[in-house]
Design a protein around this motif. Structure first.
Motif, short mmCIF file in Angstrom:
data_model
loop_
_atom_site.label_atom_id
_atom_site.label_comp_id
_atom_site.label_asym_id
_atom_site.label_seq_id
_atom_site.Cartn_x
_atom_site.Cartn_y
_atom_site.Cartn_z
N ALA A 71 0.84 -1.19 0.00
CA ALA A 71 0.00 0.00 0.00
C ALA A 71 0.88 1.24 0.00
CB ALA A 71 -0.92 0.02 1.22
N LEU A 72 0.50 2.24 -0.79
CA LEU A 72 1.21 3.51 -0.85
C LEU A 72 0.22 4.64 -0.59
CD1 LEU A 72 3.38 3.04 -4.08
CD2 LEU A 72 4.04 2.55 -1.71
N VAL A 73 0.76 5.79 -0.16
CA VAL A 73 -0.02 7.00 0.01
C VAL A 73 0.71 8.13 -0.70
CG1 VAL A 73 -0.88 8.71 1.67
CG2 VAL A 73 -1.03 6.27 2.21
N THR A 74 -0.02 8.96 -1.43
CA THR A 74 0.58 10.11 -2.10
C THR A 74 -0.19 11.38 -1.78
OG1 THR A 74 -0.72 9.78 -4.12
CG2 THR A 74 1.46 8.72 -4.02
N ALA A 75 0.48 12.52 -1.95
CA ALA A 75 -0.14 13.84 -1.84
C ALA A 75 0.51 14.71 -2.90
CB ALA A 75 0.06 14.43 -0.45
N ALA A 76 -0.25 15.12 -3.89
CA ALA A 76 0.28 15.88 -5.03
C ALA A 76 -0.10 17.34 -4.94
CB ALA A 76 -0.24 15.29 -6.35
N SER A 77 0.89 18.20 -5.18
CA SER A 77 0.66 19.64 -5.25
C SER A 77 1.45 20.16 -6.44
CB SER A 77 1.10 20.33 -3.96
OG SER A 77 2.47 20.10 -3.70
N GLU A 78 1.31 21.44 -6.72
CA GLU A 78 2.02 22.03 -7.85
C GLU A 78 3.53 21.94 -7.61
OE1 GLU A 78 2.22 26.17 -10.44
OE2 GLU A 78 0.78 25.95 -8.80
N GLY A 79 4.22 21.21 -8.49
CA GLY A 79 5.67 21.13 -8.40
C GLY A 79 6.22 20.06 -7.49
N GLU A 80 5.36 19.18 -6.93
CA GLU A 80 5.88 18.18 -6.01
C GLU A 80 4.86 17.05 -5.81
OE1 GLU A 80 8.15 18.80 -1.96
OE2 GLU A 80 5.99 18.76 -1.54
N LEU A 81 5.39 15.84 -5.61
CA LEU A 81 4.56 14.71 -5.19
C LEU A 81 5.21 14.10 -3.96
CD1 LEU A 81 2.20 12.55 -6.41
CD2 LEU A 81 4.24 11.13 -6.26
N ARG A 82 4.46 14.01 -2.88
CA ARG A 82 4.96 13.35 -1.67
C ARG A 82 4.45 11.91 -1.69
NH1 ARG A 82 5.74 17.62 3.24
NH2 ARG A 82 6.46 19.34 1.92
N LEU A 83 5.37 10.99 -1.42
CA LEU A 83 5.08 9.55 -1.52
C LEU A 83 5.49 8.87 -0.22
CD1 LEU A 83 4.50 6.88 -3.13
CD2 LEU A 83 6.88 7.02 -3.91
N TRP A 84 4.57 8.06 0.32
CA TRP A 84 4.85 7.30 1.54
C TRP A 84 4.62 5.82 1.29
CZ3 TRP A 84 2.10 11.84 1.43
CH2 TRP A 84 2.57 12.91 2.19
N ASP A 141 -6.31 3.90 7.79
CA ASP A 141 -7.20 3.71 8.93
C ASP A 141 -7.78 2.29 8.88
OD1 ASP A 141 -8.98 5.37 11.06
OD2 ASP A 141 -10.19 3.85 10.04
N ASP A 142 -7.70 1.56 10.01
CA ASP A 142 -8.08 0.15 9.99
C ASP A 142 -9.59 -0.08 9.95
OD1 ASP A 142 -8.76 0.81 12.58
OD2 ASP A 142 -7.22 -0.44 13.52
N MET A 143 -10.38 1.00 9.97
CA MET A 143 -11.83 0.85 9.79
C MET A 143 -12.30 1.44 8.47
SD MET A 143 -13.47 1.43 13.61
CE MET A 143 -15.12 1.06 12.99
N SER A 144 -11.87 2.67 8.18
CA SER A 144 -12.34 3.35 6.98
C SER A 144 -11.45 3.14 5.77
CB SER A 144 -12.47 4.86 7.25
OG SER A 144 -11.17 5.43 7.45
N GLY A 145 -10.17 2.78 6.00
CA GLY A 145 -9.21 2.67 4.91
C GLY A 145 -8.64 3.99 4.45
N GLU A 146 -8.99 5.10 5.12
CA GLU A 146 -8.52 6.43 4.71
C GLU A 146 -7.00 6.53 4.84
OE1 GLU A 146 -12.20 9.42 5.68
OE2 GLU A 146 -10.86 8.88 7.32
N PRO A 147 -6.34 7.23 3.89
CA PRO A 147 -4.88 7.32 3.89
C PRO A 147 -4.34 8.45 4.77
CG PRO A 147 -5.75 8.32 1.90
CD PRO A 147 -6.93 7.77 2.64
N PHE A 148 -3.22 8.17 5.42
CA PHE A 148 -2.50 9.14 6.25
C PHE A 148 -1.00 8.99 6.00
CE2 PHE A 148 -6.51 8.68 8.37
CZ PHE A 148 -6.77 9.89 8.98
N PRO A 149 -0.21 10.03 6.31
CA PRO A 149 1.23 9.97 6.08
C PRO A 149 2.06 9.55 7.29
CG PRO A 149 0.63 12.22 6.57
CD PRO A 149 -0.64 11.42 6.62
N ALA A 150 1.42 9.15 8.39
CA ALA A 150 2.19 8.81 9.59
C ALA A 150 1.51 7.69 10.37
CB ALA A 150 2.36 10.03 10.49
#
Length: 233
Positions: free
Chosen positions: A59-72, A204-213
């Motif tokens: 499983a991976l998590v990303t957060a994209a903004s102008e000029g950058e992609l953060r990948l966990w 999240d172990d109930m909703s599956g929502e992604p977090f970076p930590a």
């Protein structure tokens, strides 16, 4: 000794391992200002987090903004920069590359290749939604939260679905910016706790929502696990 509170994940390390060598900084002397947390715990300029299911299983998590992609991944975090590509969007940092078009993505490193599909997105928490909070960790069964104040070294711990709650001072015992790791301990001898925060893909172990930590709270002989996110002003 009094009790602290009165009543009131992911995948294998097949491809993406840690991005930095952990270090062991000396304990930091408590002060009156809240510490600056590692940037790997925050979404940067992104408005949302995306969760990806990949093959081989990870499983991976990303957060994209102008000029950058953060990948966990389960074992670290990266900040990738845009690269030229004929179609879709491509980002690179050293040996890591991330290409996506729509809901499909390919991640490549010197260790191999992941084929991924996006399956959930969550809007990043903002300071408007959580006034005065610079980091929020939370978990389930029983529901709990840990909220770090943005302007002073204090944490509000809420356990058992909010039936036990207290705001306490803390001291920083580990702050490793390269590894994206923070360990906090109680600033009061009569109310011990430890809060560990580590950058890495967390669902999240109930909703599956992604977090970076990933967040682990140890208190009153119990251990609570969950996910969290840094909240920028």
């Amino acid at each position: 000794m009094s009790r602290l509170l009165a009543p009131a994940v992911l995948g294998a390390a097949l491809l993406l391992g840690g991005c930095a060598t952990p270090s062991q900084p000396a304990p930091i002397t408590p002060g009156t200002q809240a510490p600056l947390l590692p940037s790997a715990l925050f979404p940067g300029g992104a408005e949302a987090f995306t969760a990806w299911r990949c093959t081989p299983d990870q499983a991976l998590v990303t957060a994209a903004s102008e000029g950058e992609l953060r990948l966990w991944s389960a074992h670290g975090a990266w900040r990738l920069q845009p690269a030229v590509v004929a179609s879709g969007a491509r980002y690179e940092q050293d040996e890591v590359s991330f290409w996506n078009k729509g809901s499909e993505a390919i991640v490549e490193t010197s260790r191999g290749r992941l084929e991924c599909r996006a399956y959930m997105q969550r809007q990043a928490l903002t300071r408007q939604q959580r006034p005065g909070v610079m980091f929020l960790g939370r978990g389930n069964e029983p529901g709990w939260m840990a909220s770090l104040a943005h302007d002073r070294p204090e944490v509000t711990l809420s356990l058992d679905y909010g039936t036990r709650e207290q705001t306490l001072p803390y001291r920083v015992t580990t702050l490793d910016n390269a590894a994206g790791r923070v360990i906090l301990a109680s600033g009061r001898g009569d109310t011990p706790f430890e809060l560990r925060i580590e950058a890495g893909a967390c669902l999240d172990d109930m909703s599956g929502e992604p977090f970076p930590a990933r967040v682990t709270l140890s208190v009153d002989g119990e251990q609570y696990r969950g996910c969290g996110q840094g909240i920028a002003p």
